[in-house]
Motif scaffolding. Sequence first.
Motif, PDB file in Angstrom:
ATOM      1  N   PRO A  89      60.642 -21.541  71.263  1.00 60.48           N
ATOM      2  CA  PRO A  89      60.725 -22.923  70.445  1.00 60.48           C
ATOM      3  C   PRO A  89      59.985 -23.830  71.407  1.00 60.48           C
ATOM      4  N   SER A  90      58.639 -24.763  71.199  1.00 58.51           N
ATOM      5  CA  SER A  90      58.140 -26.158  71.712  1.00 58.51           C
ATOM      6  C   SER A  90      57.536 -26.697  71.117  1.00 58.51           C
ATOM      7  N   LEU A  91      57.276 -28.016  70.939  1.00 56.73           N
ATOM      8  CA  LEU A  91      56.971 -28.595  70.044  1.00 56.73           C
ATOM      9  C   LEU A  91      54.977 -28.076  69.900  1.00 56.73           C
ATOM     10  N   SER A  92      55.033 -28.101  71.692  1.00 58.04           N
ATOM     11  CA  SER A  92      52.981 -27.448  71.462  1.00 58.04           C
ATOM     12  C   SER A  92      52.535 -26.507  71.239  1.00 58.04           C
ATOM     13  N   CYS A  93      53.692 -25.619  71.854  1.00 56.13           N
ATOM     14  CA  CYS A  93      53.409 -24.444  71.691  1.00 56.13           C
ATOM     15  C   CYS A  93      54.072 -22.961  71.674  1.00 56.13           C
ATOM     16  N   ILE A 152      52.497 -20.029  68.433  1.00 55.53           N
ATOM     17  CA  ILE A 152      52.111 -21.092  67.076  1.00 55.53           C
ATOM     18  C   ILE A 152      51.337 -21.981  68.180  1.00 55.53           C
ATOM     19  N   ALA A 153      50.770 -22.907  68.150  1.00 60.16           N
ATOM     20  CA  ALA A 153      50.269 -24.055  68.105  1.00 60.16           C
ATOM     21  C   ALA A 153      50.383 -24.959  67.369  1.00 60.16           C
ATOM     22  N   LEU A 197      55.380 -25.533  62.465  1.00 55.29           N
ATOM     23  CA  LEU A 197      56.835 -24.634  62.891  1.00 55.29           C
ATOM     24  C   LEU A 197      57.442 -23.944  62.520  1.00 55.29           C
ATOM     25  N   HIS A 198      57.656 -24.587  61.487  1.00 57.35           N
ATOM     26  CA  HIS A 198      58.544 -24.130  60.572  1.00 57.35           C
ATOM     27  C   HIS A 198      57.805 -23.228  60.074  1.00 57.35           C
ATOM     28  N   ALA A 199      56.484 -23.250  58.947  1.00 54.56           N
ATOM     29  CA  ALA A 199      56.326 -21.959  58.208  1.00 54.56           C
ATOM     30  C   ALA A 199      55.811 -21.311  58.766  1.00 54.56           C
ATOM     31  N   ASP A 205      49.847  -6.623  74.535  1.00 54.22           N
ATOM     32  CA  ASP A 205      48.696  -6.979  74.640  1.00 54.22           C
ATOM     33  C   ASP A 205      49.468  -8.025  74.244  1.00 54.22           C
ATOM     34  N   ILE A 206      49.911  -9.162  75.147  1.00 53.39           N
ATOM     35  CA  ILE A 206      50.782 -10.697  75.010  1.00 53.39           C
ATOM     36  C   ILE A 206      49.919 -11.276  74.962  1.00 53.39           C
ATOM     37  N   SER A 207      49.707 -12.287  74.182  1.00 53.07           N
ATOM     38  CA  SER A 207      48.789 -12.899  73.397  1.00 53.07           C
ATOM     39  C   SER A 207      48.809 -14.453  74.747  1.00 53.07           C
ATOM     40  N   GLY A 208      50.453 -14.705  75.478  1.00 49.90           N
ATOM     41  CA  GLY A 208      50.056 -16.262  76.208  1.00 49.90           C
ATOM     42  C   GLY A 208      51.328 -15.884  76.714  1.00 49.90           C
ATOM     43  N   PRO A 209      51.596 -17.103  77.838  1.00 50.06           N
ATOM     44  CA  PRO A 209      52.451 -17.613  78.337  1.00 50.06           C
ATOM     45  C   PRO A 209      54.251 -17.546  77.902  1.00 50.06           C
ATOM     46  N   ASP A 210      53.905 -18.225  76.771  1.00 51.45           N
ATOM     47  CA  ASP A 210      54.909 -18.511  75.563  1.00 51.45           C
ATOM     48  C   ASP A 210      55.736 -17.449  74.546  1.00 51.45           C
ATOM     49  N   ALA A 211      54.443 -16.699  74.169  1.00 47.05           N
ATOM     50  CA  ALA A 211      54.641 -15.025  73.981  1.00 47.05           C
ATOM     51  C   ALA A 211      55.279 -14.449  74.972  1.00 47.05           C
TER      52      ALA A 211
END
Length: 158
Positions: free
Chosen positions: A9-13, A34-35, A49-51, A135-141
Motif C-alpha cells: 500500500p501507498s497513497l501514491s501507488c 493502482i495509482a 484505492l479501496h475500489a 511481466d512485472i508492472s513496476g516497483p510497487d507490483a
Amino acid sequence: MTLILGLDPSLSCTGWGLIRVDGARLSHIANGQIAPPRDRGLPERLAALHAGVGRVIALHRPERAACEEVFVNRNPQSTLKLAQARGAVLAACGAAGLPVSEHAARLVKKAVVGTGAAEKPQIAAMLRVLLPGADISGPDAADALAVAIADAHLRPPR
C-alpha cells in the motif's frame, strides 16, 4: 492450491501481486499498480484505492492476502498517509471477507532474498528466478509479489 494476494500500500501507488502456491511450487498469476489521481483530495484517493483493490479481489478471487506492516518514517505525515492507504486497502480485503496477514519488511526481504537488508535490485533478481516469465508492472507490483511470496513461505497453505 492457494491463491495469495500480496499488497504494497501507498497513497501514491499501491502495488498488488497474485501468486498460486501448489506445494513448494510458486507461479505468477497477475500483478499491477493502482495509482489514485494526485489532483484529488484524500477521501477520493483513499476511495480509489479501496475500489481498485476490491476490483482485483473480485476478478481473481484470492483465498488470502498479505501486506507489509507499517514502518515509521522520520516524517510523521508520511507515516500517517501510509497508514491511511493501508487502512483503505485492508478495508477492501475485509469487505470481501479475505483474511490478511501482515509481515515486517525485513522479514519479507529475508524470506525472498535470504537477508533482511536486501535492496530492491536483489528482490527484482529473485523475482525473476522465482517467477520466471512474469511481466512485472513496476516497483510497487514487484514489492507486492515479494510480500505474497514471503507469505507463502511464512504461512504455508494447508
